[in-house]
Motif scaffolding. Structure first.
Motif, PDB file in Angstrom:
ATOM      1  N   MET A  53       0.839  -1.187   0.000  1.00 20.69           N
ATOM      2  CA  MET A  53       0.000   0.000   0.000  1.00 20.69           C
ATOM      3  C   MET A  53       0.881   1.247   0.000  1.00 20.69           C
ATOM      4  O   MET A  53       2.024   1.227   0.473  1.00 20.69           O
ATOM      5  N   THR A  54       0.355   2.319  -0.561  1.00 19.19           N
ATOM      6  CA  THR A  54       1.094   3.580  -0.616  1.00 19.19           C
ATOM      7  C   THR A  54       1.074   4.246   0.747  1.00 19.19           C
ATOM      8  O   THR A  54       0.005   4.442   1.325  1.00 19.19           O
ATOM      9  N   VAL A  55       2.249   4.558   1.269  1.00 20.23           N
ATOM     10  CA  VAL A  55       2.320   5.204   2.581  1.00 20.23           C
ATOM     11  C   VAL A  55       2.422   6.713   2.402  1.00 20.23           C
ATOM     12  O   VAL A  55       3.003   7.202   1.434  1.00 20.23           O
ATOM     13  N   VAL A  56       1.856   7.437   3.347  1.00 26.20           N
ATOM     14  CA  VAL A  56       1.861   8.902   3.303  1.00 26.20           C
ATOM     15  C   VAL A  56       2.667   9.425   4.487  1.00 26.20           C
ATOM     16  O   VAL A  56       2.318   9.157   5.644  1.00 26.20           O
ATOM     17  N   ILE A  57       3.767  10.113   4.203  1.00 29.90           N
ATOM     18  CA  ILE A  57       4.597  10.713   5.252  1.00 29.90           C
ATOM     19  C   ILE A  57       4.682  12.204   4.958  1.00 29.90           C
ATOM     20  O   ILE A  57       5.311  12.618   3.979  1.00 29.90           O
ATOM     21  N   ARG A  58       4.039  12.985   5.789  1.00 32.05           N
ATOM     22  CA  ARG A  58       4.000  14.428   5.550  1.00 32.05           C
ATOM     23  C   ARG A  58       5.296  15.096   6.023  1.00 32.05           C
ATOM     24  O   ARG A  58       5.669  14.951   7.191  1.00 32.05           O
ATOM     25  N   PRO A  59       5.979  15.840   5.161  1.00 27.57           N
ATOM     26  CA  PRO A  59       7.204  16.540   5.565  1.00 27.57           C
ATOM     27  C   PRO A  59       6.959  17.495   6.729  1.00 27.57           C
ATOM     28  O   PRO A  59       7.828  17.668   7.588  1.00 27.57           O
ATOM     29  N   SER A  60       5.781  18.111   6.769  1.00 29.95           N
ATOM     30  CA  SER A  60       5.478  19.054   7.850  1.00 29.95           C
ATOM     31  C   SER A  60       5.502  18.369   9.212  1.00 29.95           C
ATOM     32  O   SER A  60       5.951  18.954  10.207  1.00 29.95           O
ATOM     33  N   VAL A  61       5.043  17.112   9.253  1.00 29.45           N
ATOM     34  CA  VAL A  61       5.047  16.358  10.515  1.00 29.45           C
ATOM     35  C   VAL A  61       6.479  16.045  10.929  1.00 29.45           C
ATOM     36  O   VAL A  61       6.830  16.125  12.109  1.00 29.45           O
ATOM     37  N   VAL A  62       7.322  15.695   9.954  1.00 34.57           N
ATOM     38  CA  VAL A  62       8.727  15.390  10.249  1.00 34.57           C
ATOM     39  C   VAL A  62       9.441  16.631  10.791  1.00 34.57           C
ATOM     40  O   VAL A  62      10.152  16.568  11.800  1.00 34.57           O
ATOM     41  N   ILE A  63       9.238  17.766  10.124  1.00 35.07           N
ATOM     42  CA  ILE A  63       9.868  19.015  10.569  1.00 35.07           C
ATOM     43  C   ILE A  63       9.372  19.397  11.960  1.00 35.07           C
ATOM     44  O   ILE A  63      10.149  19.808  12.836  1.00 35.07           O
ATOM     45  N   LEU A  64       8.075  19.239  12.181  1.00 32.70           N
ATOM     46  CA  LEU A  64       7.494  19.553  13.487  1.00 32.70           C
ATOM     47  C   LEU A  64       8.062  18.642  14.563  1.00 32.70           C
ATOM     48  O   LEU A  64       8.330  19.084  15.693  1.00 32.70           O
ATOM     49  N   ALA A  65       8.276  17.367  14.221  1.00 33.83           N
ATOM     50  CA  ALA A  65       8.806  16.413  15.193  1.00 33.83           C
ATOM     51  C   ALA A  65      10.229  16.796  15.615  1.00 33.83           C
ATOM     52  O   ALA A  65      10.571  16.748  16.804  1.00 33.83           O
ATOM     53  N   VAL A  66      11.058  17.162  14.629  1.00 35.63           N
ATOM     54  CA  VAL A  66      12.436  17.574  14.953  1.00 35.63           C
ATOM     55  C   VAL A  66      12.426  18.833  15.822  1.00 35.63           C
ATOM     56  O   VAL A  66      13.129  18.916  16.847  1.00 35.63           O
TER      57      VAL A  66
END
Length: 402
Positions: free
Chosen positions: A359-372
């Motif tokens: 299945m196609t996974v969705v990883i939002r860059p905004s969530v990654v930046i927010l996490a860091v």
């Protein structure tokens, strides 16, 4: 100055590798869990969105509610009434049928396969294209003549006949207590991901299509009108307009006419998935708090261990602000490193799961930046007290510390 503080922070982490790693572990788990949960939630929403797209965002049904206390036979629709609706709203309705369906067991010799058949009109492929691999789709003659012609999905055809190429072959089936012979006129193929297949069940019931006129025999009554609106038509406004028309047609108040649209169902599912992801993500975020407390604890220990170092730096001219920034940088650096490792771990887990379930996974860059950013803020917040304590130490007393 910043580079010097970062260099000192890296040196302090290297000096106590195991202790630093255990300190970062809470941040790693917390950030990894949040990234994974948010990504899984977004991926599931995307999966359901694709499923609803297959059904058709512009699809809806209308009926007289079963809940009315005096439900009568005239509350069912007839083909004549359906034709009237089609004629009145031909500029807004692209497709219309009876929403008839039937569960039946198809029998071919010793082979028996459970099927769920959907009754359709001849122009069904205008709104839901079928990948016909053998034969043809249901046509106008099939519908007008209420012919016992079926279109089967390829995997169901293989179960029933041992091959997907079974056009022209017949089988027996009982629908509406009437057992008759049915002939296969077409076979189609539908791609589906393993995840969606798992969500849909064990796959023991196969799918197929029949002319809707076959399923509404012999009395020609059906409860629902199933339709697809044309592109550009406002679904909510049209449902309100159609509700008024059907209420007048059936002699019922508008409150007793019920409508359901795919867009509305998708909105409910999407809201539910979003709420669930937020709740689980909130629980996972608690580990960030635990990780922050761990950083505060280790920084307090570090301040005590490095009391003499603090005294020497102050004696050499380091200001209170310099000492505070040094320890804040160290705690933020440690937390940010944990956050980056957590992100890599979370992304790896989601990617691996996507590969397994195709299945196609969705990883939002905004969530990654927010996490860091959030992980660094956790380090700064929980490092503030230890840094302040270090900065306020008296240089004379610090130099005397053994």
């Amino acid at each position: 100055m910043l580079l010097e503080n970062m260099s000192m922070a890296l040196h302090a982490i290297k000096s106590n590798k195991m202790r630093s790693f255990l300190t970062m572990l809470g941040i790693i788990i917390g950030i990894g869990a949040v990234i994974a949960i948010v990504s899984v939630g977004d991926s599931m929403r995307n999966l359901f969105s694709d499923a609803y797209k297959d059904v058709g965002f512009n699809r809806a049904i209308i009926l007289v509610s079963w809940d009315v206390p005096d439900f009568r036979m005239s509350d069912y629709f007839t083909r004549d009434e359906m034709d009237r609706v089609r004629e009145v709203y031909q500029d807004k309705i692209q497709y219309l049928d009876s929403d008839a369906n039937a569960d039946a067991e198809a029998v071919n010799g010793r082979r028996k396969v459970k099927y769920q058949f959907q009754g359709i009109d001849s122009n069904y492929t205008d709104v839901q294209p079928l990948d016909i691999i053998y034969g043809r789709a249901i046509n106008t003659a099939d519908v007008k003549g209420a012919a016992n012609h079926v279109v089967l999905e390829d995997k169901g055809a293989v179960q029933l006949f041992g091959t997907a190429d079974c056009v022209g072959r017949t089988f027996r089936m009982t629908i509406n207590k009437d057992t008759q012979e049915y002939m296969v006129v077409g076979v189609y193929h539908k791609e589906i991901s393993p995840m969606m297949a798992m969500l849909m069940g064990n796959g023991q019931t196969q799918s197929g299509f029949l002319p809707y006129t076959v399923l509404t025999k012999p009395n020609d009554y059906f409860q629902n009108l199933n339709f697809y609106v044309r592109d550009g038509v406002d679904m909510n406004a049209f449902l309100a307009e159609l509700t008024r028309y059907v209420a007048k047609l059936k002699g019922r108040p508008e409150s007793e006419i019920r409508t359901m649209s795919v867009a509305e169902q998708m909105g409910s599912v999407d809201a539910g998935l979003s709420g669930m992801a937020a709740a689980v993500g909130g629980i996972a975020a608690i580990s960030l708090l635990v990780g922050g407390i761990g950083i505060m604890n280790i920084m307090m220990v570090s301040v005590t261990e490095r009391t003499r170092e603090i005294g020497v730096r102050k004696a050499l001219g380091a200001r209170t602000r310099d000492i505070m920034i040094q320890f804040l940088t160290e705690s933020a650096f440690m937390s940010a490193c944990g956050g980056i490792i957590g992100i890599l771990l979370g992304v790896a887990l989601v990617k691996a799961g996507g590969a397994i379930f195709q299945m196609t996974v969705v990883i939002r860059p905004s969530v990654v930046i927010l996490a860091v950013g959030f992980s660094a803020l956790v380090g700064i917040f929980f490092g503030l007290y230890p840094a302040s304590k270090a900065a306020k130490k008296d240089p004379i007393e610090a130099l005397r510390y053994e």
